[in-house]
Design a protein around this motif. Structure first.
Motif, PDB file in Angstrom:
ATOM      1  N   SER A  19       4.408  14.963  -7.157  1.00 25.96           N
ATOM      2  CA  SER A  19       5.130  15.135  -5.893  1.00 25.96           C
ATOM      3  C   SER A  19       6.255  14.108  -5.802  1.00 25.96           C
ATOM      4  CB  SER A  19       4.183  14.971  -4.705  1.00 25.96           C
ATOM      5  OG  SER A  19       3.186  15.945  -4.726  1.00 25.96           O
ATOM      6  N   PRO A  20       7.307  14.306  -6.598  1.00 29.45           N
ATOM      7  CA  PRO A  20       8.365  13.294  -6.649  1.00 29.45           C
ATOM      8  C   PRO A  20       9.096  13.081  -5.323  1.00 29.45           C
ATOM      9  CG  PRO A  20       9.025  15.246  -7.870  1.00 29.45           C
ATOM     10  CD  PRO A  20       7.579  15.419  -7.498  1.00 29.45           C
ATOM     11  N   ALA A  21       9.315  14.141  -4.552  1.00 30.83           N
ATOM     12  CA  ALA A  21      10.035  13.968  -3.286  1.00 30.83           C
ATOM     13  C   ALA A  21       9.220  13.121  -2.313  1.00 30.83           C
ATOM     14  CB  ALA A  21      10.364  15.324  -2.674  1.00 30.83           C
ATOM     15  N   GLU A  22       7.935  13.413  -2.208  1.00 29.21           N
ATOM     16  CA  GLU A  22       7.067  12.638  -1.311  1.00 29.21           C
ATOM     17  C   GLU A  22       6.928  11.205  -1.821  1.00 29.21           C
ATOM     18  OE1 GLU A  22       4.412  11.631   1.829  1.00 29.21           O
ATOM     19  OE2 GLU A  22       6.093  12.976   1.582  1.00 29.21           O
ATOM     20  N   GLY A  23       6.786  11.046  -3.119  1.00 27.36           N
ATOM     21  CA  GLY A  23       6.679   9.715  -3.684  1.00 27.36           C
ATOM     22  C   GLY A  23       7.918   8.881  -3.411  1.00 27.36           C
ATOM     23  N   ALA A  24       9.085   9.485  -3.617  1.00 25.94           N
ATOM     24  CA  ALA A  24      10.340   8.771  -3.375  1.00 25.94           C
ATOM     25  C   ALA A  24      10.475   8.399  -1.896  1.00 25.94           C
ATOM     26  CB  ALA A  24      11.521   9.618  -3.828  1.00 25.94           C
ATOM     27  N   ARG A  25      10.059   9.302  -1.020  1.00 26.38           N
ATOM     28  CA  ARG A  25      10.119   9.027   0.422  1.00 26.38           C
ATOM     29  C   ARG A  25       9.278   7.801   0.770  1.00 26.38           C
ATOM     30  NH1 ARG A  25       7.469   9.721   5.116  1.00 26.38           N
ATOM     31  NH2 ARG A  25       5.597  10.528   4.137  1.00 26.38           N
ATOM     32  N   LEU A  26       8.076   7.746   0.240  1.00 27.85           N
ATOM     33  CA  LEU A  26       7.188   6.612   0.518  1.00 27.85           C
ATOM     34  C   LEU A  26       7.729   5.316  -0.089  1.00 27.85           C
ATOM     35  CD1 LEU A  26       3.768   8.407  -0.017  1.00 27.85           C
ATOM     36  CD2 LEU A  26       4.645   7.491   2.148  1.00 27.85           C
ATOM     37  N   ILE A  27       8.266   5.408  -1.287  1.00 31.35           N
ATOM     38  CA  ILE A  27       8.819   4.206  -1.924  1.00 31.35           C
ATOM     39  C   ILE A  27       9.996   3.677  -1.118  1.00 31.35           C
ATOM     40  CG2 ILE A  27      10.015   3.342  -3.980  1.00 31.35           C
ATOM     41  CD1 ILE A  27       8.160   5.282  -5.607  1.00 31.35           C
ATOM     42  N   ARG A  28      10.853   4.563  -0.638  1.00 25.18           N
ATOM     43  CA  ARG A  28      11.988   4.126   0.193  1.00 25.18           C
ATOM     44  C   ARG A  28      11.490   3.424   1.458  1.00 25.18           C
ATOM     45  NH1 ARG A  28      13.895   9.359  -1.196  1.00 25.18           N
ATOM     46  NH2 ARG A  28      15.475   9.196  -2.821  1.00 25.18           N
ATOM     47  N   ILE A  29      10.451   3.961   2.063  1.00 25.31           N
ATOM     48  CA  ILE A  29       9.875   3.323   3.258  1.00 25.31           C
ATOM     49  C   ILE A  29       9.393   1.917   2.916  1.00 25.31           C
ATOM     50  CG2 ILE A  29       7.917   3.379   4.870  1.00 25.31           C
ATOM     51  CD1 ILE A  29       8.212   6.488   4.819  1.00 25.31           C
ATOM     52  N   ALA A  30       8.671   1.790   1.814  1.00 23.35           N
ATOM     53  CA  ALA A  30       8.152   0.471   1.407  1.00 23.35           C
ATOM     54  C   ALA A  30       9.294  -0.513   1.169  1.00 23.35           C
ATOM     55  CB  ALA A  30       7.292   0.612   0.156  1.00 23.35           C
ATOM     56  N   LEU A  31      10.361  -0.048   0.528  1.00 21.87           N
ATOM     57  CA  LEU A  31      11.491  -0.931   0.241  1.00 21.87           C
ATOM     58  C   LEU A  31      12.214  -1.345   1.519  1.00 21.87           C
ATOM     59  CD1 LEU A  31      12.860   0.821  -2.947  1.00 21.87           C
ATOM     60  CD2 LEU A  31      11.899  -1.489  -2.834  1.00 21.87           C
ATOM     61  N   LYS A  32      12.310  -0.445   2.474  1.00 22.27           N
ATOM     62  CA  LYS A  32      13.019  -0.746   3.722  1.00 22.27           C
ATOM     63  C   LYS A  32      12.303  -1.772   4.582  1.00 22.27           C
ATOM     64  CE  LYS A  32      15.588   3.533   4.185  1.00 22.27           C
ATOM     65  NZ  LYS A  32      15.761   4.772   4.962  1.00 22.27           N
ATOM     66  N   THR A  33      11.018  -1.971   4.356  1.00 21.80           N
ATOM     67  CA  THR A  33      10.303  -2.962   5.167  1.00 21.80           C
ATOM     68  C   THR A  33      10.811  -4.367   4.912  1.00 21.80           C
ATOM     69  OG1 THR A  33       8.533  -3.417   3.559  1.00 21.80           O
ATOM     70  CG2 THR A  33       8.173  -1.588   5.130  1.00 21.80           C
ATOM     71  N   ARG A  88       0.843  -1.206   0.000  1.00 20.75           N
ATOM     72  CA  ARG A  88       0.000   0.000   0.000  1.00 20.75           C
ATOM     73  C   ARG A  88       0.880   1.258   0.000  1.00 20.75           C
ATOM     74  NH1 ARG A  88      -4.443  -0.730   4.149  1.00 20.75           N
ATOM     75  NH2 ARG A  88      -2.634  -1.788   4.824  1.00 20.75           N
ATOM     76  N   ILE A  89       1.965   1.230   0.787  1.00 17.25           N
ATOM     77  CA  ILE A  89       2.883   2.370   0.837  1.00 17.25           C
ATOM     78  C   ILE A  89       3.558   2.560  -0.517  1.00 17.25           C
ATOM     79  CG2 ILE A  89       4.997   3.278   1.900  1.00 17.25           C
ATOM     80  CD1 ILE A  89       4.133   1.756   4.470  1.00 17.25           C
ATOM     81  N   LEU A  90       3.964   1.466  -1.152  1.00 17.13           N
ATOM     82  CA  LEU A  90       4.569   1.552  -2.487  1.00 17.13           C
ATOM     83  C   LEU A  90       3.595   2.194  -3.462  1.00 17.13           C
ATOM     84  CD1 LEU A  90       6.868   0.867  -4.494  1.00 17.13           C
ATOM     85  CD2 LEU A  90       5.738  -1.351  -4.836  1.00 17.13           C
ATOM     86  N   GLU A  91       2.353   1.752  -3.447  1.00 19.21           N
ATOM     87  CA  GLU A  91       1.342   2.325  -4.345  1.00 19.21           C
ATOM     88  C   GLU A  91       1.115   3.804  -4.068  1.00 19.21           C
ATOM     89  OE1 GLU A  91      -2.206  -0.043  -4.137  1.00 19.21           O
ATOM     90  OE2 GLU A  91      -1.337  -1.613  -5.393  1.00 19.21           O
ATOM     91  N   GLN A  92       1.100   4.182  -2.795  1.00 15.00           N
ATOM     92  CA  GLN A  92       0.937   5.591  -2.446  1.00 15.00           C
ATOM     93  C   GLN A  92       2.114   6.418  -2.970  1.00 15.00           C
ATOM     94  OE1 GLN A  92       0.516   5.317   1.813  1.00 15.00           O
ATOM     95  NE2 GLN A  92      -1.727   5.158   1.703  1.00 15.00           N
TER      96      GLN A  92
END
Length: 80
Positions: A19-33, A6-10
């Motif tokens: 919003s590339p900065a926010e998108g990248a932040r969320l993608i990094r969070i998803a990957l770190k899980t 869900r975080i990756l999709e967001q």
């Protein structure tokens, strides 16, 4: 749906919405899980490549995508 997915999709949605900065932040969070399937990890790395500023950084992200999923056609195509 798993939280990491869900975080990756967001993150992808945020990038697509301009919003590339926010998108990248969320993608990094998803990957770190560490909970994403390999193909979804590869997608995350391909999307992160979009916010990198140098060709070397982009290439590194595509290589991370291939390391996660050797079958990633998107990463292979972009590396070529």
């Amino acid at each position: 749906m798993p939280v990491s997915m869900r975080i990756l999709e967001q993150g992808i949605d945020a990038m697509q919405a301009g919003s590339p900065a926010e998108g990248a932040r969320l993608i990094r969070i998803a990957l770190k899980t560490g909970m994403l399937e390999p193909d979804m990890q590869a997608i995350g790395f391909v999307w992160l490549a979009e916010v990198e500023t140098t060709p070397a950084q982009k290439r590194a992200r595509y290589q991370q995508a291939l390391a996660a999923d050797r079958a990633s056609a998107e990463a292979k195509a972009r590396l070529n």
